[in-house]
Design an enzyme around this catalytic site. Sequence first.
Site, PDB file in Angstrom:
ATOM      1  N   LYS A 183       2.746   6.710   5.362  1.00 48.17           N
ATOM      2  CA  LYS A 183       2.131   5.388   5.353  1.00 48.17           C
ATOM      3  C   LYS A 183       1.795   4.899   6.757  1.00 48.17           C
ATOM      4  O   LYS A 183       1.473   3.741   6.953  1.00 48.17           O
ATOM      5  CB  LYS A 183       3.057   4.411   4.621  1.00 48.17           C
ATOM      6  CG  LYS A 183       3.244   4.821   3.156  1.00 48.17           C
ATOM      7  CD  LYS A 183       3.833   3.704   2.339  1.00 48.17           C
ATOM      8  CE  LYS A 183       5.207   4.038   1.856  1.00 48.17           C
ATOM      9  NZ  LYS A 183       5.813   2.924   1.102  1.00 48.17           N
ATOM     10  N   ARG A 211      14.218  -3.002  -3.939  1.00 52.20           N
ATOM     11  CA  ARG A 211      12.808  -2.918  -4.314  1.00 52.20           C
ATOM     12  C   ARG A 211      12.696  -2.773  -5.823  1.00 52.20           C
ATOM     13  O   ARG A 211      13.569  -2.241  -6.488  1.00 52.20           O
ATOM     14  CB  ARG A 211      12.150  -1.712  -3.613  1.00 52.20           C
ATOM     15  CG  ARG A 211      12.255  -1.737  -2.081  1.00 52.20           C
ATOM     16  CD  ARG A 211      11.122  -2.499  -1.445  1.00 52.20           C
ATOM     17  NE  ARG A 211       9.845  -1.948  -1.873  1.00 52.20           N
ATOM     18  CZ  ARG A 211       9.274  -0.898  -1.316  1.00 52.20           C
ATOM     19  NH1 ARG A 211       9.836  -0.290  -0.308  1.00 52.20           N
ATOM     20  NH2 ARG A 211       8.126  -0.465  -1.773  1.00 52.20           N
ATOM     21  N   PRO A 215       0.829  -1.206   0.000  1.00 48.96           N
ATOM     22  CA  PRO A 215       0.000   0.000   0.000  1.00 48.96           C
ATOM     23  C   PRO A 215       0.867   1.260   0.000  1.00 48.96           C
ATOM     24  O   PRO A 215       1.843   1.345   0.731  1.00 48.96           O
ATOM     25  CB  PRO A 215      -0.772  -0.106   1.314  1.00 48.96           C
ATOM     26  CG  PRO A 215      -0.615  -1.518   1.757  1.00 48.96           C
ATOM     27  CD  PRO A 215       0.686  -1.995   1.199  1.00 48.96           C
ATOM     28  N   GLU A 216       0.500   2.224  -0.833  1.00 46.87           N
ATOM     29  CA  GLU A 216       1.245   3.481  -0.873  1.00 46.87           C
ATOM     30  C   GLU A 216       0.411   4.563  -0.183  1.00 46.87           C
ATOM     31  O   GLU A 216      -0.660   4.300   0.335  1.00 46.87           O
ATOM     32  CB  GLU A 216       1.594   3.811  -2.325  1.00 46.87           C
ATOM     33  CG  GLU A 216       2.344   2.632  -2.933  1.00 46.87           C
ATOM     34  CD  GLU A 216       3.180   2.939  -4.158  1.00 46.87           C
ATOM     35  OE1 GLU A 216       3.517   4.115  -4.376  1.00 46.87           O
ATOM     36  OE2 GLU A 216       3.517   1.988  -4.878  1.00 46.87           O
TER      37      GLU A 216
END
Length: 259
Positions: free
Chosen positions: A51, A248, A2-3
Amino acid sequence: MPEGDAVHRTAARLRRALDGRVLTRSDFRVPRHATADLTGRTVLTTVSRGKHLLTRVEGGLTVHTHLRMDGSWQIAPAGRRLPPGDQVRLVLANEQWQAVGVRLGVVDLVGTGEEERLVGHLGPDLLGEDWDADEAVRRLREAPGRTIGEALLDQRNLAGIGTIYRAETLFLRGVWPWRRVGEIEDLHALVSLAHRLLDANKEHAGTVTTGDRRPAHQTWVYGRAGRPCRRCGTRISRGEMGARPQERLILWCGGCQPR
Ligand SMILES: [Zn+2]
């Protein structure tokens, strides 16, 4: 993962279910707070910072949660059966609704006065009311030798970007992800674009950066490795950025984002 926009929406869902209502159940399934009990307290509100999620409860307490890789808050009418197994980390419920934190990466309970200790290191929140592009640029410039790809994911520079918005923002600005921060002429335009992309997606699920909501048309490079670039036809490249074990995913177009 989730961003910032997804976390922003989660905060709004939690507010609708919990704000102003008295907790009739609180169930912390993490060792550190296994005996905590918030029953009888009114939930004041939930805010997102980058976040992170901060749920403030009457009596000066804040429940701090973070979705990390695949966590979520599932909201349902009170009394609904919980998801199976050991996935549930936290349940907060009132007479109408239950909010179930599933596979949350962080569950903590702190004094509301301690929130700064948890989120004070974060750079400007791309979806915060106090979003400050100049401050984000200033923080990025402090490490001019860093790759822009890594710097954009560092939440101390600006808070809310994950791998999707990183890839899409760099594509739209024509910036090779490994370019050094100090070599980028217009950092302000870059962070302002990231802000606009998150802002445009904050009210609805999914990430659309092309303006086209149809499935398989929503992004320029993310999720499109090996497919032709929508602008120049070059095959989209896929790689990893960052030092292990923190590397990533990154996607880019070698045509539109030359070295
Ligand atoms: Zn291209």
